[in-house]
Scaffold this active site. Structure first.
Site, PDB file in Angstrom:
ATOM      1  N   GLU A 204       0.838  -1.004  -0.029  1.00  0.00           N
ATOM      2  CA  GLU A 204       0.020   0.149   0.290  1.00  0.00           C
ATOM      3  C   GLU A 204       0.842   1.379  -0.029  1.00  0.00           C
ATOM      4  O   GLU A 204       0.362   2.280   0.563  1.00  0.00           O
ATOM      5  CB  GLU A 204      -1.037  -0.026   1.088  1.00  0.00           C
ATOM      6  CG  GLU A 204      -1.920  -1.053   1.240  1.00  0.00           C
ATOM      7  CD  GLU A 204      -2.809  -1.273   2.707  1.00  0.00           C
ATOM      8  OE1 GLU A 204      -3.548  -0.697   2.817  1.00  0.00           O
ATOM      9  OE2 GLU A 204      -2.222  -2.281   3.213  1.00  0.00           O
TER      10      GLU A 204
ATOM     11  N   TYR B 160      -9.734   3.169  -4.366  1.00  0.00           N
ATOM     12  CA  TYR B 160      -8.873   4.485  -4.799  1.00  0.00           C
ATOM     13  C   TYR B 160      -9.075   5.019  -6.108  1.00  0.00           C
ATOM     14  O   TYR B 160      -8.653   6.197  -6.429  1.00  0.00           O
ATOM     15  CB  TYR B 160      -7.374   4.117  -4.489  1.00  0.00           C
ATOM     16  CG  TYR B 160      -7.173   3.524  -3.212  1.00  0.00           C
ATOM     17  CD1 TYR B 160      -7.496   4.519  -1.905  1.00  0.00           C
ATOM     18  CD2 TYR B 160      -6.789   2.281  -2.716  1.00  0.00           C
ATOM     19  CE1 TYR B 160      -7.091   3.929  -0.545  1.00  0.00           C
ATOM     20  CE2 TYR B 160      -6.496   1.967  -1.575  1.00  0.00           C
ATOM     21  CZ  TYR B 160      -6.824   2.772  -0.578  1.00  0.00           C
ATOM     22  OH  TYR B 160      -6.620   2.093   0.885  1.00  0.00           O
TER      23      TYR B 160
ATOM     24  N   ARG C 178     -11.463   2.687  12.185  1.00  0.00           N
ATOM     25  CA  ARG C 178     -12.725   2.747  11.347  1.00  0.00           C
ATOM     26  C   ARG C 178     -13.126   1.092  11.333  1.00  0.00           C
ATOM     27  O   ARG C 178     -12.257   0.296  10.779  1.00  0.00           O
ATOM     28  CB  ARG C 178     -12.564   3.108   9.980  1.00  0.00           C
ATOM     29  CG  ARG C 178     -13.724   3.466   9.169  1.00  0.00           C
ATOM     30  CD  ARG C 178     -13.523   3.892   7.625  1.00  0.00           C
ATOM     31  NE  ARG C 178     -13.043   2.419   6.906  1.00  0.00           N
ATOM     32  CZ  ARG C 178     -11.959   2.079   6.345  1.00  0.00           C
ATOM     33  NH1 ARG C 178     -11.323   2.979   5.828  1.00  0.00           N
ATOM     34  NH2 ARG C 178     -12.068   0.771   5.562  1.00  0.00           N
TER      35      ARG C 178
ATOM     36  N   GLY D 251      -7.569   5.030   5.661  1.00  0.00           N
ATOM     37  CA  GLY D 251      -7.256   6.118   4.553  1.00  0.00           C
ATOM     38  C   GLY D 251      -7.351   7.719   5.115  1.00  0.00           C
ATOM     39  O   GLY D 251      -8.544   7.825   5.897  1.00  0.00           O
TER      40      GLY D 251
ATOM     41  N   ASN E  33      -9.838  -0.990  11.198  1.00  0.00           N
ATOM     42  CA  ASN E  33      -8.659  -0.207  10.530  1.00  0.00           C
ATOM     43  C   ASN E  33      -8.094   0.762  11.648  1.00  0.00           C
ATOM     44  O   ASN E  33      -8.911   1.627  11.972  1.00  0.00           O
ATOM     45  CB  ASN E  33      -8.876   0.260   9.424  1.00  0.00           C
ATOM     46  CG  ASN E  33      -9.338  -0.595   8.339  1.00  0.00           C
ATOM     47  OD1 ASN E  33      -8.664  -1.413   7.410  1.00  0.00           O
ATOM     48  ND2 ASN E  33     -11.105  -0.653   8.258  1.00  0.00           N
TER      49      ASN E  33
ATOM     50  N   ASP F 296     -15.506  -1.699   9.473  1.00  0.00           N
ATOM     51  CA  ASP F 296     -16.363  -2.177   8.229  1.00  0.00           C
ATOM     52  C   ASP F 296     -17.042  -3.141   8.688  1.00  0.00           C
ATOM     53  O   ASP F 296     -16.956  -4.010   9.386  1.00  0.00           O
ATOM     54  CB  ASP F 296     -15.513  -2.759   7.182  1.00  0.00           C
ATOM     55  CG  ASP F 296     -14.242  -1.503   6.955  1.00  0.00           C
ATOM     56  OD1 ASP F 296     -14.687  -0.207   6.857  1.00  0.00           O
ATOM     57  OD2 ASP F 296     -13.339  -1.696   6.382  1.00  0.00           O
TER      58      ASP F 296
ATOM     59  N   GLU G 133     -13.942  -6.035   9.691  1.00  0.00           N
ATOM     60  CA  GLU G 133     -12.405  -5.692  10.234  1.00  0.00           C
ATOM     61  C   GLU G 133     -12.274  -4.283  10.688  1.00  0.00           C
ATOM     62  O   GLU G 133     -13.342  -3.461  10.504  1.00  0.00           O
ATOM     63  CB  GLU G 133     -11.502  -5.963   9.226  1.00  0.00           C
ATOM     64  CG  GLU G 133     -11.653  -5.018   7.912  1.00  0.00           C
ATOM     65  CD  GLU G 133     -10.751  -5.596   6.719  1.00  0.00           C
ATOM     66  OE1 GLU G 133      -9.699  -4.842   6.624  1.00  0.00           O
ATOM     67  OE2 GLU G 133     -10.800  -6.789   6.214  1.00  0.00           O
TER      68      GLU G 133
ATOM     69  N   SER H  25      -6.183  -2.667   2.489  1.00  0.00           N
ATOM     70  CA  SER H  25      -6.570  -2.043   1.109  1.00  0.00           C
ATOM     71  C   SER H  25      -7.122  -3.119   0.185  1.00  0.00           C
ATOM     72  O   SER H  25      -7.407  -2.992  -1.041  1.00  0.00           O
ATOM     73  CB  SER H  25      -5.629  -1.082   0.340  1.00  0.00           C
ATOM     74  OG  SER H  25      -5.418  -0.006   1.117  1.00  0.00           O
TER      75      SER H  25
END
Length: 362
Positions: free
Chosen positions: A17, A265, A304, A324, A320, A306, A318, A196
């Site tokens: 990443e 992205y 964050r 991002g 994070n 999900d 998961e 990602s």
């Protein structure tokens, strides 16, 4: 006039990443309030020229960075819409070895803008702790737990949070494939410790299972094979230290089979609806799950989570710890919806890092 806070933005690194990290670093440097902060972009890849876990190509890139060899070639085709930021960051990079050697003016705080292995998994956090440098986001344990998707699921499930059923395999031997098939199809196959959606895929036919596992093994020695939960994909960011705050829920609607690297992205590949057009009680449940996940893993500063909403089921996929952080990424988008501009969000993250450092006596 008050002295500016000197921020070292760790960006680039050695993971798959790297390019997204560079885009994040460039936008952070451009967005931190210039009247209060002075920034320098630091590439930790320079620390890793002798690391045998890296490919020969990555070690050569590290040596080139140390020698001032200029821009390094990207690992992927550059995401559409982020090319300029990645190029800008690449030109401004300073080897992180200079910080280790205490060259130049010392840093007050490090803002970690790394994603994936060597950045989001607790290892760089441990190095910064050893150096006594304050840094943004979660510490070693929370970072390592969240990055290891199998361990994160164990912690979340132990705290009463619904997670997809799944198994971990290490190859495509008959025993591994039998274990993977026990999950059922369709299945989601991904590296245990990557981000990602690099190396991830959906398998709907049994004959494709071995190929998907082999692809995921390119990025990690362990692969997580999970049930694929249908429904609507939601994500909830949480910010703060001792009194974390859940931000508005975002729904992700992608034009691709799932929210993969390109969907994340490349401009125009996904719609991110914020706040999500979902019933208020579902939004409240999603925010509560994200807060519980943040606390269960011991996250600091930001995270964050999900989730997948399917009827009565709301499962955490998961967590994070360094989501991002380009201006249009999911966490900053949710923050804007809560009335927090990008520059103010970055300011808060830095202040929370300094607050934690003062508590630890740095």
């Amino acid at each position: 006039m008050a002295k500016k806070i000197r921020v070292g933005i760790l960006t680039g690194g050695a993971s798959a990443e790297r390019d997204i990290s560079l885009a994040t670093g460039a936008q952070i440097a451009a967005s931190l309030p210039a009247d209060a902060y002075e920034t320098v972009l630091l590439d930790p890849l320079a620390l890793m020229s002798r690391n045998p876990a890296l490919s020969a190509e990555r070690r050569e890139q590290a040596r080139a960075l140390l020698a001032g060899g200029g821009r390094l070639e990207p690992a992927h085709e550059l995401p559409k819409g982020l090319e300029a930021q990645i190029e800008s960051a690449s030109r401004a990079l300073v080897p992180a070895t200079r910080v280790i050697a205490n060259e130049g003016e010392p840093l007050d705080v490090v803002l970690i803008a790394l994603h994936g292995t060597w950045g989001e998994d607790g290892r760089i956090q441990g190095l910064l702790d050893t150096l006594g440098l304050p840094y943004t986001g979660s510490g070693v344990l929370a970072s390592a737990l969240a990055m290891d998707k199998a361990m994160a699921k164990t912690v979340l499930a132990a705290n009463g949070i619904d997670v997809p059923k799944g198994v971990v395999v290490t190859g495509t031997a008959p025993a591994d494939l039998a274990q993977a098939r026990s999950v059922g199809l369709p299945a989601f196959v991904k590296p245990v410790a990557s981000g990602s959606s690099v190396g991830a895929s959906i398998v709907t036919l049994e004959r494709d299972l071995a190929r998907a596992i082999t692809e995921a093994l390119r990025y990690d020695a362990r692969v997580l094979v999970e049930e694929r939960i249908g429904g609507r994909e939601l994500t909830v960011a949480v910010i703060g230290n001792d009194e974390p705050q859940a931000l508005p829920v975002i729904e992700i609607v992608t034009k691709r089979p799932f929210f993969d690297y390109s969907a994340k992205y490349d401009a125009g590949e996904s719609d991110e609806i914020c706040p999500a057009d979902i019933p208020a009680e579902i939004a409240a449940r999603a925010q509560q799950i994200a807060l519980r996940a943040h606390v269960a893993l011991g996250c600091r500063g930001m995270s964050r989570t999900d989730l997948m909403w399917s009827g009565d089921r709301l499962a955490a996929l998961e967590v994070n710890t360094i989501p991002g952080m380009t201006a249009n990424s999911l966490l900053p988008k949710a923050a804007r919806a809560a009335g927090i501009p990008f520059g103010e969000l970055l300011h808060r993250l830095v202040q929370w890092a300094l607050e934690d450092a003062r508590r630890r006596g740095h």
